[in-house]
Design an enzyme around this catalytic site. Structure first.
Site, PDB file in Angstrom:
ATOM      1  N   ASP A  38      -4.532  43.800 -56.414  1.00  0.00           N
ATOM      2  CA  ASP A  38      -5.289  44.826 -55.661  1.00  0.00           C
ATOM      3  C   ASP A  38      -6.333  44.284 -54.677  1.00  0.00           C
ATOM      4  O   ASP A  38      -7.439  44.854 -54.569  1.00  0.00           O
ATOM      5  CB  ASP A  38      -5.977  45.795 -56.651  1.00  0.00           C
TER       6      ASP A  38
ATOM      7  N   LYS B 191       1.360  50.188 -57.555  1.00  0.00           N
ATOM      8  CA  LYS B 191       1.178  50.591 -58.958  1.00  0.00           C
ATOM      9  C   LYS B 191       0.268  51.829 -59.047  1.00  0.00           C
ATOM     10  O   LYS B 191      -0.840  51.817 -58.519  1.00  0.00           O
ATOM     11  CB  LYS B 191       0.646  49.422 -59.796  1.00  0.00           C
TER      12      LYS B 191
ATOM     13  N   CYS C  53      -8.235  46.471 -63.471  1.00  0.00           N
ATOM     14  CA  CYS C  53      -6.813  46.234 -63.197  1.00  0.00           C
ATOM     15  C   CYS C  53      -6.340  44.832 -63.580  1.00  0.00           C
ATOM     16  O   CYS C  53      -5.196  44.643 -63.970  1.00  0.00           O
ATOM     17  CB  CYS C  53      -6.513  46.551 -61.740  1.00  0.00           C
TER      18      CYS C  53
END
Ligand code: C5J
Length: 220
Positions: free
Chosen positions: A25, A130, A163
């Site tokens: 990310d 995701k 994450c």
């Protein structure tokens, strides 16, 4: 050739052809001012300081021939993959799907959802969208890794305690050997970075290994 890095709590041994770098990310929404992170009230400069170290790691992994995987936390424009339990977290005027300074927050295809220019994926690298915190939940990542015979995962990216840690735990549950690069990950709350590393070390290295980037590079 087997590479052995002096990771904590034990050496991390891996073969380049069975190893993937998972960059979690590193998106404009999290790293740059005006994105989702800042909308939640976070100081994004704590994350942007990470970029040169992730870039060094990426450069090394590319040159060593590892599979490279980039993830993006992202949702479909109709938010059909964003349950209310997720959408209704955070600030009421800056929810997933709302319009922010970089257009719709965490919605696929928008400028804020893109990976930052410095770390842009290149040919043959996987980009995994995701909808969850973990990289395996509701994605094709498991199939892609297994098709390529990948057994070892090296993690970097943001945020460490959300994450990155979720993805590392998911990977451990699926049988991957996991190494987190300590200085290639960051949190808006530095104490959470330290706590996550301590959690990984607990119980004899409960979900894997950690090491600073230099330890990995000196083993190479
Ligand atoms: C969060 C992430 N913190 N990438 N996402 O919402 O860690």
């Amino acid at each position: 050739m087997t590479t052995i890095a002096r990771a904590k709590l034990a050496p991390f041994a891996f073969e380049a052809r069975q190893t993937a770098l998972i960059v979690i990310d590193m998106q404009r929404d999290f790293i740059e001012p005006g994105g989702f992170g800042e909308a939640l009230g976070s100081d994004v400069s704590l994350l942007s300081g990470l970029v040169p170290t992730v870039a060094r790691l990426l450069e090394y992994a590319r040159s060593a021939g590892w599979q490279i995987v980039h993830t993006r936390e992202s949702h479909a424009p109709d938010l059909s993959d964003c349950p209310p339990a997720k959408r209704l977290r955070g600030m009421p005027n800056a929810r997933i799907g709302d319009t922010g300074p970089m257009r719709r927050i965490l919605v696929r295809g928008g400028p804020g959802n893109a990976i930052i220019d410095t770390l842009k994926p290149i040919e043959n690298e996987l980009v995994i969208d995701k909808p969850g915190k973990g990289a395996f939940y509701a994605t094709r990542l498991g199939e892609e890794l297994s098709m390529r015979g990948i057994t070892h995962l090296v993690f970097a990216g943001v945020t460490t305690e959300v994450c990155v840690q979720t993805s590392m735990r998911e990977a451990d549950d699926r049988g991957y050997e996991c190494l987190l690069i300590e200085d290639a990950t960051a949190s808006h709350i530095p104490a959470f970075l330290d706590a996550t590393i301590a959690m990984i070390h607990s119980q004899g290295g409960i979900v894997g290994w950690t090491a600073p980037l230099d330890v990995l590079l000196e083993a190479a």
